[in-house]
Motif scaffolding. Structure first.
Motif, PDB file in Angstrom:
ATOM      1  N   TYR A  85      -1.453  14.034   0.532  1.00 53.20           N
ATOM      2  CA  TYR A  85      -1.502  12.708  -0.096  1.00 53.20           C
ATOM      3  C   TYR A  85      -2.516  12.704  -1.232  1.00 53.20           C
ATOM      4  O   TYR A  85      -3.661  13.149  -1.042  1.00 53.20           O
ATOM      5  N   SER A  86      -2.127  12.216  -2.407  1.00 51.00           N
ATOM      6  CA  SER A  86      -3.015  12.015  -3.542  1.00 51.00           C
ATOM      7  C   SER A  86      -3.776  13.303  -3.852  1.00 51.00           C
ATOM      8  O   SER A  86      -3.173  14.293  -4.246  1.00 51.00           O
ATOM      9  N   LEU A  87      -5.095  13.348  -3.684  1.00 55.25           N
ATOM     10  CA  LEU A  87      -5.839  14.586  -3.908  1.00 55.25           C
ATOM     11  C   LEU A  87      -5.259  15.716  -3.077  1.00 55.25           C
ATOM     12  O   LEU A  87      -5.083  16.841  -3.567  1.00 55.25           O
ATOM     13  N   GLY A  88      -4.941  15.453  -1.817  1.00 54.87           N
ATOM     14  CA  GLY A  88      -4.347  16.481  -0.974  1.00 54.87           C
ATOM     15  C   GLY A  88      -3.004  16.950  -1.498  1.00 54.87           C
ATOM     16  O   GLY A  88      -2.644  18.124  -1.359  1.00 54.87           O
ATOM     17  N   LEU A 104       4.947  29.937   3.142  1.00 52.24           N
ATOM     18  CA  LEU A 104       5.168  28.522   2.847  1.00 52.24           C
ATOM     19  C   LEU A 104       6.636  28.159   3.020  1.00 52.24           C
ATOM     20  O   LEU A 104       7.513  28.734   2.383  1.00 52.24           O
ATOM     21  N   ALA A 105       6.898  27.180   3.894  1.00 50.13           N
ATOM     22  CA  ALA A 105       8.269  26.734   4.139  1.00 50.13           C
ATOM     23  C   ALA A 105       8.675  25.587   3.226  1.00 50.13           C
ATOM     24  O   ALA A 105       9.856  25.403   2.943  1.00 50.13           O
ATOM     25  N   GLY A 106       7.708  24.785   2.777  1.00 49.18           N
ATOM     26  CA  GLY A 106       8.019  23.663   1.909  1.00 49.18           C
ATOM     27  C   GLY A 106       6.776  22.827   1.654  1.00 49.18           C
ATOM     28  O   GLY A 106       5.754  22.972   2.324  1.00 49.18           O
ATOM     29  N   VAL A 107       6.879  21.953   0.657  1.00 51.74           N
ATOM     30  CA  VAL A 107       5.773  21.081   0.262  1.00 51.74           C
ATOM     31  C   VAL A 107       6.274  19.646   0.198  1.00 51.74           C
ATOM     32  O   VAL A 107       7.329  19.370  -0.376  1.00 51.74           O
ATOM     33  N   ILE A 108       5.506  18.744   0.799  1.00 48.59           N
ATOM     34  CA  ILE A 108       5.804  17.316   0.756  1.00 48.59           C
ATOM     35  C   ILE A 108       4.576  16.619   0.189  1.00 48.59           C
ATOM     36  O   ILE A 108       3.479  16.731   0.753  1.00 48.59           O
ATOM     37  N   VAL A 109       4.764  15.920  -0.911  1.00 43.66           N
ATOM     38  CA  VAL A 109       3.644  15.279  -1.603  1.00 43.66           C
ATOM     39  C   VAL A 109       3.864  13.772  -1.645  1.00 43.66           C
ATOM     40  O   VAL A 109       4.932  13.304  -2.043  1.00 43.66           O
ATOM     41  N   GLU A 110       2.848  13.050  -1.222  1.00 44.72           N
ATOM     42  CA  GLU A 110       2.862  11.588  -1.305  1.00 44.72           C
ATOM     43  C   GLU A 110       1.862  11.150  -2.373  1.00 44.72           C
ATOM     44  O   GLU A 110       0.658  11.375  -2.244  1.00 44.72           O
ATOM     45  N   PHE A 203      10.639  21.275  -2.234  1.00 45.63           N
ATOM     46  CA  PHE A 203       9.623  20.314  -2.642  1.00 45.63           C
ATOM     47  C   PHE A 203      10.193  18.899  -2.575  1.00 45.63           C
ATOM     48  O   PHE A 203      11.288  18.643  -3.069  1.00 45.63           O
ATOM     49  N   TRP A 204       9.429  18.005  -1.951  1.00 45.09           N
ATOM     50  CA  TRP A 204       9.828  16.596  -1.872  1.00 45.09           C
ATOM     51  C   TRP A 204       8.663  15.725  -2.299  1.00 45.09           C
ATOM     52  O   TRP A 204       7.504  16.045  -2.025  1.00 45.09           O
ATOM     53  N   TYR A 205       9.004  14.595  -2.910  1.00 45.94           N
ATOM     54  CA  TYR A 205       7.985  13.660  -3.401  1.00 45.94           C
ATOM     55  C   TYR A 205       8.214  12.293  -2.774  1.00 45.94           C
ATOM     56  O   TYR A 205       9.342  11.787  -2.741  1.00 45.94           O
ATOM     57  N   LEU A 206       7.126  11.700  -2.261  1.00 44.58           N
ATOM     58  CA  LEU A 206       7.173  10.391  -1.621  1.00 44.58           C
ATOM     59  C   LEU A 206       6.215   9.451  -2.330  1.00 44.58           C
ATOM     60  O   LEU A 206       5.153   9.885  -2.788  1.00 44.58           O
ATOM     61  N   CYS A 207       6.569   8.159  -2.388  1.00 41.34           N
ATOM     62  CA  CYS A 207       5.585   7.155  -2.807  1.00 41.34           C
ATOM     63  C   CYS A 207       6.033   5.777  -2.343  1.00 41.34           C
ATOM     64  O   CYS A 207       7.206   5.551  -2.039  1.00 41.34           O
ATOM     65  N   GLY A 208       5.059   4.866  -2.263  1.00 41.68           N
ATOM     66  CA  GLY A 208       5.325   3.520  -1.802  1.00 41.68           C
ATOM     67  C   GLY A 208       6.138   2.722  -2.804  1.00 41.68           C
ATOM     68  O   GLY A 208       6.059   2.956  -4.012  1.00 41.68           O
ATOM     69  N   GLU A 209       6.893   1.755  -2.299  1.00 40.93           N
ATOM     70  CA  GLU A 209       7.747   0.964  -3.190  1.00 40.93           C
ATOM     71  C   GLU A 209       6.946   0.125  -4.178  1.00 40.93           C
ATOM     72  O   GLU A 209       7.450  -0.233  -5.248  1.00 40.93           O
ATOM     73  N   HIS A 210       5.678  -0.174  -3.864  1.00 39.21           N
ATOM     74  CA  HIS A 210       4.842  -0.960  -4.771  1.00 39.21           C
ATOM     75  C   HIS A 210       3.999  -0.086  -5.697  1.00 39.21           C
ATOM     76  O   HIS A 210       3.236  -0.617  -6.505  1.00 39.21           O
ATOM     77  N   ALA A 231       4.938  -0.580   1.185  1.00 33.40           N
ATOM     78  CA  ALA A 231       3.734   0.234   1.024  1.00 33.40           C
ATOM     79  C   ALA A 231       3.407   0.385  -0.451  1.00 33.40           C
ATOM     80  O   ALA A 231       4.291   0.327  -1.317  1.00 33.40           O
ATOM     81  N   GLY A 232       2.120   0.611  -0.713  1.00 35.61           N
ATOM     82  CA  GLY A 232       1.650   0.912  -2.052  1.00 35.61           C
ATOM     83  C   GLY A 232       1.308   2.383  -2.164  1.00 35.61           C
ATOM     84  O   GLY A 232       2.026   3.251  -1.660  1.00 35.61           O
ATOM     85  N   HIS A 233       0.161   2.684  -2.805  1.00 34.51           N
ATOM     86  CA  HIS A 233      -0.184   4.078  -3.085  1.00 34.51           C
ATOM     87  C   HIS A 233      -0.444   4.879  -1.813  1.00 34.51           C
ATOM     88  O   HIS A 233      -0.033   6.026  -1.706  1.00 34.51           O
ATOM     89  N   ASN A 234      -1.127   4.287  -0.844  1.00 39.30           N
ATOM     90  CA  ASN A 234      -1.440   4.997   0.403  1.00 39.30           C
ATOM     91  C   ASN A 234      -0.375   4.671   1.447  1.00 39.30           C
ATOM     92  O   ASN A 234      -0.612   3.973   2.424  1.00 39.30           O
ATOM     93  N   ALA A 235       0.816   5.193   1.228  1.00 39.37           N
ATOM     94  CA  ALA A 235       1.979   4.790   2.025  1.00 39.37           C
ATOM     95  C   ALA A 235       1.840   5.172   3.490  1.00 39.37           C
ATOM     96  O   ALA A 235       2.236   4.415   4.378  1.00 39.37           O
ATOM     97  N   HIS A 236       1.285   6.348   3.775  1.00 42.48           N
ATOM     98  CA  HIS A 236       1.217   6.780   5.183  1.00 42.48           C
ATOM     99  C   HIS A 236       0.215   5.953   5.975  1.00 42.48           C
ATOM    100  O   HIS A 236       0.283   5.920   7.205  1.00 42.48           O
ATOM    101  N   ARG A 237      -0.686   5.290   5.299  1.00 43.23           N
ATOM    102  CA  ARG A 237      -1.615   4.400   5.990  1.00 43.23           C
ATOM    103  C   ARG A 237      -1.029   2.996   6.120  1.00 43.23           C
ATOM    104  O   ARG A 237      -1.184   2.336   7.148  1.00 43.23           O
TER     105      ARG A 237
END
Length: 255
Positions: A85-88, A104-110, A203-210, A231-237
């Motif tokens: 997430y973000s920096l991560g 590495l099997a894959g990358v998921i970025v939020e 590779f997959w990219y996630l982000c909040g609808e806001h 969700a906004g920027h911190n979607a997993h929270r």
């Protein structure tokens, strides 16, 4: 040297999910999501300057890559997904685009930024990050985070959510945050778009609808953006169940 991490082991035949938190977070950030994947082996890492890695200092992304590789090897992790997430997310992308990502099997970025595209943007970002770093190193963290969360990317936070985050984040070590902020500033990060477009890993990219800013950034990657509702920027929270449902569609079905 390795990074502090918390390991939760599942089925030894299954891959690892390696979780990387955002700026000012720690290994706990992803646990409400990760614990839903009980068959997977899970590693929750404290990045340099954060959590129990607060005293770990780095000079740039190459140092972070080396620490991440050493940490994975210390747990004998040879088959894994990076979830950041973000920096991560930026750390995950940089690591995956390098030459050290064996297994590495894959990358998921939020909500992770792939990099700035011109020198003017980098110069402005460096000035901005230097100002924040000075504040993190010298001022009470409650005051700094109260201002930090006024940035436009966090506009979707309610007053209650903002207060809760300020209370949580002020437990950090300010000097460690300042050092990591400068070492991994967007101003010194490569533009990873060419490498991501030429990638050989999923590779997959996630982000909040806001989170309009990062939805626009996702478009520059020319990849589908998985939208997390409510969700906004911190979607997993803000919507952990929504992120769990999204990851369940991406990850192997038996996890």
């Amino acid at each position: 040297m390795i990074l502090h991490a918390v390991a939760e082991r599942g089925d030894p035949t299954q891959p690892w999910l390696v979780f990387l938190h955002g700026f000012s977070g720690d290994h706990r950030e992803w646990q409400p999501v990760g614990e839903r994947f009980t068959r997977a082996n899970r590693l929750y890492i404290d990045l340099p300057g954060h959590g129990s890695s607060a005293n770990v200092q780095v000079d740039g992304f190459a140092d972070v890559d080396a620490l991440l590789k050493a940490t994975l090897l210390s747990y004998n992790i040879l088959n894994y997904w990076l979830v950041g997430y973000s920096l991560g997310g930026r750390v995950a992308m940089h690591y995956a685009c390098g030459s050290r990502a064996d297994g590495l099997a894959g990358v998921i970025v939020e909500g992770g930024h792939p990099g700035l595209m011109n020198d003017a943007e980098r110069a402005q970002r460096w000035r901005n990050d230097r100002q924040w770093a000075q504040r993190f190193a010298q001022q009470p963290l409650a005051e700094v985070f109260a201002d930090w969360y006024q940035q436009p990317v966090f506009a979707s936070l309610t007053a209650e959510q903002l207060d809760a985050l300020v209370a949580l984040r002020q437990q950090n070590h300010g000097v460690g945050l300042a050092a990591m902020l400068l070492a991994t500033s967007l101003a010194v990060q490569d533009d990873l778009r060419p490498a991501l477009q030429a990638r050989t890993f999923p590779f997959w990219y996630l982000c909040g609808e806001h989170d309009r800013k990062f939805q626009a950034i996702a478009e520059t990657l020319a990849l589908p953006c998985h939208i997390i509702r409510d969700a906004g920027h911190n979607a997993h929270r803000e919507n952990p169940a929504g992120v769990v449902a999204c990851l369940a569609q991406i990850l192997p079905a038996n996890l």
